[in-house]
Design an enzyme around this catalytic site. Structure first.
Site, PDB file in Angstrom:
ATOM      1  N   LYS A 275       4.288  -1.657  12.638  1.00  0.00           N
ATOM      2  CA  LYS A 275       3.996  -2.803  13.481  1.00  0.00           C
ATOM      3  C   LYS A 275       4.269  -2.462  14.951  1.00  0.00           C
ATOM      4  CE  LYS A 275       5.369  -6.383  10.121  1.00  0.00           C
ATOM      5  NZ  LYS A 275       4.102  -7.132  10.072  1.00  0.00           N
ATOM      6  N   ARG A 349       2.093  -8.664  -0.700  1.00  0.00           N
ATOM      7  CA  ARG A 349       1.253  -8.911  -1.884  1.00  0.00           C
ATOM      8  C   ARG A 349       1.527  -7.898  -2.991  1.00  0.00           C
ATOM      9  NH1 ARG A 349      -3.963  -8.538   1.752  1.00  0.00           N
ATOM     10  NH2 ARG A 349      -2.371  -9.354   3.167  1.00  0.00           N
TER      11      ARG A 349
END
Length: 499
Positions: A275, A349
């Site tokens: 990130k 996920r």
């Protein structure tokens, strides 16, 4: 936590540090709300005039403080705006009262005790005011060497009929739920060096000790042996190994079963798909879903609905290192599905895939997962609204209604079948990302692959409201504890055959 008392006495006669009363907007300025009568009388009917002179409007979150000058035993009065206040029984009314109580209590930090005389028409109003007090009084300062103004320690909820049995029950429920929300906030606010997957598992184990709950924790060896490739894959780049926590509540004579699944990334660097530095500090909140489900099941065990509840918290730390999973790796999640990992920052996920597939083996009637899952949900809904997706339109509608009654902003989103092809992989059963368009929906479609089609399922994407850098209402800066109240309401609705 702030202690709560009930009184039907006039607030002006209570020996407290401050009295809180309410005002709402009106066409000609503002209107005083029920609860202000004794103070207004002591001020010779000048309260509204004083407020107008001080610039008060009655809008939500507005707090005006001034000395009582002997008009009450308390030295200070705080008049809080509620915004438009609906009729009794309206969830929007309860949320307005909740926000007003929280905003006023936050503004009175440094006061030891307060009396809260907001308009209470029924037991649900009393519960909402109590929740607002407890959530607004929250502070997280255990790492500060110099303490700021301490939070309000004691609050008296004032109003006619507050000693009634149903009011006391509503207040007791609010105290349990408020404590659960604040517990989730504590976990989210804890620095990630101190809240590793193992540390969270230890905290959950300590929490449930001596309660009606049973807990099982799978460590990295058990996860590898059990085939939990999603959790292992995400956690393999970190020195802090992953965990899967399972907490079960099994009341006697329960005929229904709800499973809660929470994403528990204790820190999300993005892995090798690193990130940007901006905003990365907020990624300690990426375990907000796990915090919510564990806090909620603990509260439910105290509330005692006749519904079996199982909570799964899939915990890992997503870090870049020589052992981290790589973009283009293929992993096998629990149950045998292979996943091509195209982006290691779409890790939530992956851990949820393991937990959802495992949850299906419990054969629940309903699965609800909670996750700080996608930036796309923030783009679509902003920072204060969570998204709701489901494999059944009726479930989505009822979960939305439960959230509304719990006082949490959530909005229904679709799962368009045509987006599923974006997750196709040439080398595995499914890829973990598609493209940027409809990213939150594609994430929901990915999770749907791991839910038994015959089991009702809802997905709450709390990426926006899980953490805030701007206090508002009863919500302080930092972790919000979002979804705890909704999860409790959902289980209570299942118990009442509303869901």
């Amino acid at each position: 936590m702030t202690s709560i008392a009930l009184s039907s006495a006039a607030p002006t006669g209570l020996k407290v540090d401050a009295v809180i009363v309410g005002a709402a907007p009106a066409d000609d300025g503002l209107t005083l709300l029920p609860g202000t009568e004794s103070l207004d009388k002591a001020m010779k009917k000048k309260l509204a005039e004083v407020l107008v002179q001080l610039g008060a409007t009655g809008k939500a979150d507005e707090v005006v403080k001034f000395p009582t000058l002997g008009a009450a035993k308390a030295p200070v009065v705080a008049v809080v705006g509620t915004g438009p206040l609906g009729e009794a029984g309206d969830p929007q009314r309860r949320e307005a009262l909740r926000r007003a109580a929280g905003a006023a209590v936050r503004a009175l930090a440094g006061s030891e005790s307060v009396a809260v005389a907001l308009p209470i028409e029924d037991a649900e109003d009393a519960g909402a005011v109590t929740e607002g007090i407890l959530l607004g009084a929250y502070s997280f300062d255990q790492y500060k060497s110099a303490q700021g103004a301490p939070a309000v320690r004691a609050a008296t909820v004032v109003g006619p009929g507050v000693k009634a049995k149903n009011v006391k029950e509503a207040v007791a429920r609010a105290e349990l739920v408020g404590a659960a929300v604040n517990r989730a906030r504590d976990w989210v606010n804890t620095p990630p060096r101190d809240l590793t997957p193992q540390a969270f598992a230890e905290a959950a184990t300590k929490l449930v000790k001596g309660t009606k709950l049973n807990i099982d924790v799978l460590d990295e060896k058990a996860l590898a042996k059990g085939g939990y490739g999603g959790i292992i894959g995400v956690g393999q780049g970190s020195a802090n190994p992953p965990r899967l926590i399972r907490v079960a509540y099994r009341p006697a004579r329960a005929t229904k079963h709800v499973t809660l699944v929470g994403k528990g990334i204790t820190f999300d660097s993005g892995g090798l798909s690193l990130k940007p530095a901006e905003g990365m500090a907020e990624m300690k909140s990426d375990m907000g879903g796990a915090a919510a489900v564990i806090a909620a099941v603990h509260a439910l065990a105290e509330l005692g609905p006749k519904v079996a509840v199982t909570a799964y918290a899939a915990m890992a730390e997503n870090m870049p290192s020589g052992s981290a999973q790589r973009p283009s790796d293929v992993i096998t999640v629990y149950g045998g599905t292979t996943v091509e990992v195209l982006n290691t920052d779409a890790e939530g996920r992956l851990v949820l895939a393991d937990a959802l597939a495992r949850a299906a083996e419990d054969e629940p009637d309903l699965i609800v997962d909670v996750a700080t899952l996608t930036g796309a949900a923030i783009v679509a809904l902003g920072k204060r609204v969570a998204g709701i997706m489901a494999n059944d339109d009726d479930i989505r509608t009822k979960v939305h209604d439960a959230a509304r009654r719990a006082g949490e902003q959530m909005w229904p989103l679709p799962l368009p079948a045509d987006l599923r092809e974006k997750l196709d992989s040439p080398v595995a059963d499914i890829a973990n990302i598609g493209d940027r368009n409809g990213g939150a929906l594609q994430a929901g479609l990915f999770l749907n692959e791991f839910v038994d089609p015959g089991t009702g399922w809802a997905h709450l994407d709390i990426a926006g409201p899980a953490f805030t850098d701007k206090p508002h209402g009863y919500t302080p800066k930092g972790g919000t504890g979002v979804a705890v109240r909704t999860l409790v309401q959902i289980v209570e609705d299942v118990a009442a055959d509303r869901l």
